[in-house]
Write an enzyme that holds these catalytic residues in place. Structure first.
Site, PDB file in Angstrom:
ATOM      1  N   TYR A 477       0.846  -1.205   0.000  1.00  0.00           N
ATOM      2  CA  TYR A 477       0.000   0.000   0.000  1.00  0.00           C
ATOM      3  C   TYR A 477       0.876   1.247   0.000  1.00  0.00           C
ATOM      4  O   TYR A 477       0.939   1.967  -0.958  1.00  0.00           O
ATOM      5  CB  TYR A 477      -0.936  -0.024   1.208  1.00  0.00           C
ATOM      6  CG  TYR A 477      -1.950   1.105   1.184  1.00  0.00           C
ATOM      7  CD1 TYR A 477      -3.083   1.008   0.387  1.00  0.00           C
ATOM      8  CD2 TYR A 477      -1.762   2.261   1.941  1.00  0.00           C
ATOM      9  CE1 TYR A 477      -4.009   2.041   0.344  1.00  0.00           C
ATOM     10  CE2 TYR A 477      -2.680   3.297   1.907  1.00  0.00           C
ATOM     11  CZ  TYR A 477      -3.802   3.183   1.108  1.00  0.00           C
ATOM     12  OH  TYR A 477      -4.713   4.209   1.064  1.00  0.00           O
ATOM     13  N   SER A 557      -6.463   0.910  -4.299  1.00  0.00           N
ATOM     14  CA  SER A 557      -6.568   2.334  -4.017  1.00  0.00           C
ATOM     15  C   SER A 557      -5.200   2.992  -4.197  1.00  0.00           C
ATOM     16  O   SER A 557      -4.642   2.965  -5.294  1.00  0.00           O
ATOM     17  CB  SER A 557      -7.132   2.548  -2.612  1.00  0.00           C
ATOM     18  OG  SER A 557      -7.533   3.881  -2.428  1.00  0.00           O
ATOM     19  N   ASP A 640     -17.811   3.437  -7.429  1.00  0.00           N
ATOM     20  CA  ASP A 640     -16.701   3.917  -6.612  1.00  0.00           C
ATOM     21  C   ASP A 640     -16.674   5.444  -6.666  1.00  0.00           C
ATOM     22  O   ASP A 640     -16.251   6.030  -7.669  1.00  0.00           O
ATOM     23  CB  ASP A 640     -15.374   3.338  -7.109  1.00  0.00           C
ATOM     24  CG  ASP A 640     -14.224   3.621  -6.145  1.00  0.00           C
ATOM     25  OD1 ASP A 640     -14.395   4.464  -5.243  1.00  0.00           O
ATOM     26  OD2 ASP A 640     -13.163   2.993  -6.283  1.00  0.00           O
ATOM     27  N   HIS A 675     -15.797   1.403  -3.533  1.00  0.00           N
ATOM     28  CA  HIS A 675     -14.364   1.336  -3.281  1.00  0.00           C
ATOM     29  C   HIS A 675     -13.977   0.082  -2.494  1.00  0.00           C
ATOM     30  O   HIS A 675     -12.806  -0.258  -2.408  1.00  0.00           O
ATOM     31  CB  HIS A 675     -13.925   2.587  -2.523  1.00  0.00           C
ATOM     32  CG  HIS A 675     -12.466   2.857  -2.592  1.00  0.00           C
ATOM     33  ND1 HIS A 675     -11.794   3.036  -3.786  1.00  0.00           N
ATOM     34  CD2 HIS A 675     -11.516   2.960  -1.618  1.00  0.00           C
ATOM     35  CE1 HIS A 675     -10.518   3.259  -3.544  1.00  0.00           C
ATOM     36  NE2 HIS A 675     -10.320   3.208  -2.238  1.00  0.00           N
TER      37      HIS A 675
END
Length: 704
Positions: A477, A557, A640, A675
């Site tokens: 991430y 993301s 999203d 999302h």
């Protein structure tokens, strides 16, 4: 925005011919060029930013892409096998953390394969649970979810939020707990809001945005967030405006009711950084002037408790890995340290009875301690070595708290802790369809490009033949101060169960080691995140954990941005890429919905230095024509409204247009999903089975 033309439609057809067996849809290329700081930035797929609900051309493009992708995925031999195993692994009883109010306990439960978890309530700790809210009947496709919920102090009423199709928007309602019937109250246009009851149960505080223009709810910028008070039994139009910042429309404002109920603390923030302002209102004094406690928006401030006018906060002011301080609201500038900064990162604090529970991360593993209200140590809470503990909420009037513990091969177990006696007992433990002892988790440390040591968890099945390397998914991430801690996911366990390896790298940009670790991977330092991820892949190959051609990378993301950027920078390193709901156009991310918050991590595209940095790694703008790319499966969803799907649409169109080799470059677009939150179980399984079957195909994992 210029109108797309068909002038270069032949280019798309030519690109599709480079992928044997696959013919990508013809995607119209427009002629949009934005001159920025002396650079002509081409944006040929600007039209794909339009909402799929509004522009029929975008809707047709989505349908065409899904048709091609579905046909390809149907050929993968491991798809049904993964789906079957994931379904088996998901099919166990799961509980959420209980919340106590009055003598009632509220908690969620999923019997295994229910699309959405059900909210239960029981009278007394040992009482029989009864269903309070079952969202599974709200929509035929299971995509309408129970989101946030909180009972009133006495447990008589429940405040809850409805999330439809994965959107960030909420509809808030009130229920009578005894009867299970909704009251007439309904609150709309709520997003990014806390829900805080007044202590007397007369009403609640919430935050909302102005109603967006028709047709713009899923794309327009979110500004002018304001705090309101709603009195139960009245229409929303009668709600009282408590706190607004029209002179600073970008501020988010969230409400916290103090433990004693005498104050309302409004926490203001502009972006995703933990840099807050604090404004205090006396709840029993209408019209009283608010007190500004903090107005520099420079540090993290998390309310823990208060005794009269002395407030206790968790903060990183003067402590990058955070500490506990107290402040007398009559003298806002003066701080008294209660618990100093330590080597482990302090990530949470809560008051339970006359104790505080402090949560730490030590090398990305959970630790928890009990201290007195003055900060003096009381006891450590014993947790497993490698795992994640969350929860520890409670009330000043009650020594009882609950927490959840999980790890990569250990599903969530809920524990009850009495902070006076120190006694811990199991509240709910899952009955498993597998043996966690069949799997092993290691923590390793490797050096990044600049010599920084980075931790990484590596999970696999015991007895796995490690002599030749194994197909591996590397997950990351690296942003927004988010820490990648061990946790259980049945979808990922299915990958391990079939002989794959899972590696999770704790990249800079996260919060594993406090503010300095976060700062080391954002703004001008963002390339460090990509370097850390690349170094993780190189380490896995060098150590023989995986081999050349056996590595897939995954992230969602900000992690989708990570995967897109690393795929551009090191396509030779990886066999498959799985970017999910990613931020792919770094020059226009701040123009849609929540995107403007992200400038804390990314910078401002309108500022030249930031623009040049963003352009250097933006996935959409840096696809290398003439270079062989790995197989890529992009995933996103039509609802999203956090990272609008136009990011993934444009990136995929450019990838399919470019000359980047013969491997498939596809996009999977979910309908009635957002999302990630609120996604029903069957959609989670279906998407994960597709992704991991795709990864198995291109990393050589044999799935039987």
């Amino acid at each position: 925005m210029t109108t797309p033309t068909a002038a270069q439609a032949a280019d798309a057809a030519a690109a599709s011919a480079r992928a044997p067996g696959l013919t990508y849809p013809d995607t119209t290329r427009g002629d949009t060029v934005d001159p920025q700081f002396g650079v002509d930035v081409a944006d040929p797929y600007r039209w794909l930013e339009d909402d799929v609900r509004v522009n029929p051309k975008v809707a047709a493009w989505v349908a065409d892409q899904n048709r091609i992708t579905d046909a390809y995925l149907a050929t993968l031999p491991g798809r049904d096998t993964f789906a079957k195993r994931m379904t088996e692994l998901y099919n166990y009883e799961r509980y959420g953390l209980p919340t106590k109010a009055g003598n009632r306990y509220f908690y969620t439960r999923n019997d295994g394969l229910q699309p959405q978890s059900v909210l239960f309530v029981r009278d007394g700790l040992k009482g029989e649970g009864r269903v309070l809210i079952d969202p599974n009947g709200w929509a035929k496709d299971g995509a309408t979810a129970l989101a946030e919920w909180t009972p009133s102090e006495d447990g008589k009423h429940l405040l809850y939020a409805v999330q439809d199709g994965g959107t960030d928007w909420r509809i808030v309602r009130v229920m009578d707990v005894a009867t299970g019937k909704d009251l007439a109250d309904e609150i709309r246009w709520v997003k990014f809001s806390s829900l805080a009851w007044a202590k007397d149960g007369s009403g609640f505080y919430y935050s909302r945005f102005p109603e967006p223009a028709e047709g713009a709810a899923f794309q327009s910028l979110n500004e002018n967030h304001a705090v309101y008070f709603h009195k139960v039994g009245t229409p929303q139009s009668a709600d009282t405006l408590i706190h607004a910042t029209p002179d600073k429309p970008k501020l988010n404002n969230s409400a916290v009711v103090t433990d004693d109920g005498k104050y309302l603390l409004v926490v203001g923030s502009e972006g995703t950084d933990e840099r807050y302002g604090l404004t205090l209102y006396a709840t029993g004094k209408p019209g009283a002037k608010p007190v500004v406690l903090v107005d520099d928006y420079a540090n993290n401030w998390e309310y823990v408790t208060n005794v009269g006018t002395r407030f206790t906060f968790l903060t990183n002011k003067g402590a990058p890995r955070q500490r506990i301080v107290s402040m007398d609201i009559k003298k806002p500038g003066a701080l008294t340290e209660l618990v100093g900064e330590e080597e482990a990162t302090l990530v949470g604090a809560s008051r339970v009875g006359n104790r505080m529970i402090l949560s730490y991360l030590g090398d990305a593993k959970s630790q928890a301690r009990i201290v007195a209200l003055d900060g003096k140590p009381v006891a450590n809470i014993n947790l497993a070595d490698i795992g994640s503990a969350v929860g520890f909420g409670g009330k000043a009037s009650d020594p009882e708290t609950f927490y959840a513990f999980s790890s990569y091969a250990q599903p969530t177990t809920i524990y009850r802790l009495d902070t006076v006696s120190g006694k811990t007992e199991v509240f709910a433990a899952p009955k498993l369809t597998f043996d966690p002892k069949q799997f092993t988790v290691e923590q390793r440390f490797y050096k990044s490009k600049d010599g920084t040591e980075v931790p990484m968890f590596v999970a696999m099945k015991k007895g796995l033949d490690r002599s030749k390397g194994s197909p591996t998914i590397l997950y990351g991430y690296g942003g927004f101060n988010v820490s990648m801690v061990p946790g259980f996911a049945p979808t990922k366990l299915a990958w391990l169960d079939k002989g794959g390896v899972l590696a999770i790298a704790n990249l800079r940009g996260g919060g594993e080691y406090g503010k300095a670790w976060h700062d080391g991977g954002r703004l001008a330092n963002k390339q460090n995140v990509f370097d850390d991820f690349i170094a993780a892949g190189e380490y896995l190959i060098a150590e023989g954990i995986t081999g050349k051609g056996q590595l897939a990378i995954e992230g969602g993301s900000n992690g989708g941005l990570l995967v897109g950027a690393v795929t551009n920078q090191r396509p030779d390193l990886i066999a498959a890429a799985l970017p999910a709901v990613g931020v792919m156009d770094m020059l226009r991310f701040d123009r849609f919905t929540a995107g403007r918050y992200w400038t804390d991590d990314y910078g401002f595209p309108a500022k030249e230095a930031d623009f040049r940095n963003l352009l250097s790694y933006s996935p959409y703008h840096n696809i290398k024509d003439g270079t062989a790319y790995p197989a890529v499966l992009v995933t996103t969803a039509d609802t999203d409204d956090r990272v609008v799907p136009g990011h993934s649409f444009k990136y995929t169109a450019q990838l399919q247009h470019a000359n980047v080799g013969d491997k498939p470059h596809l996009i999977r677009i979910e309908t009635r999903a957002g999302h990630g939150s609120g996604k029903p179980t069957d959609k989670i399984i279906a998407e994960a089975a597709d992704k991991y079957a795709f990864a198995a195909k291109w990393t050589g994992l044999v799935v039987e």
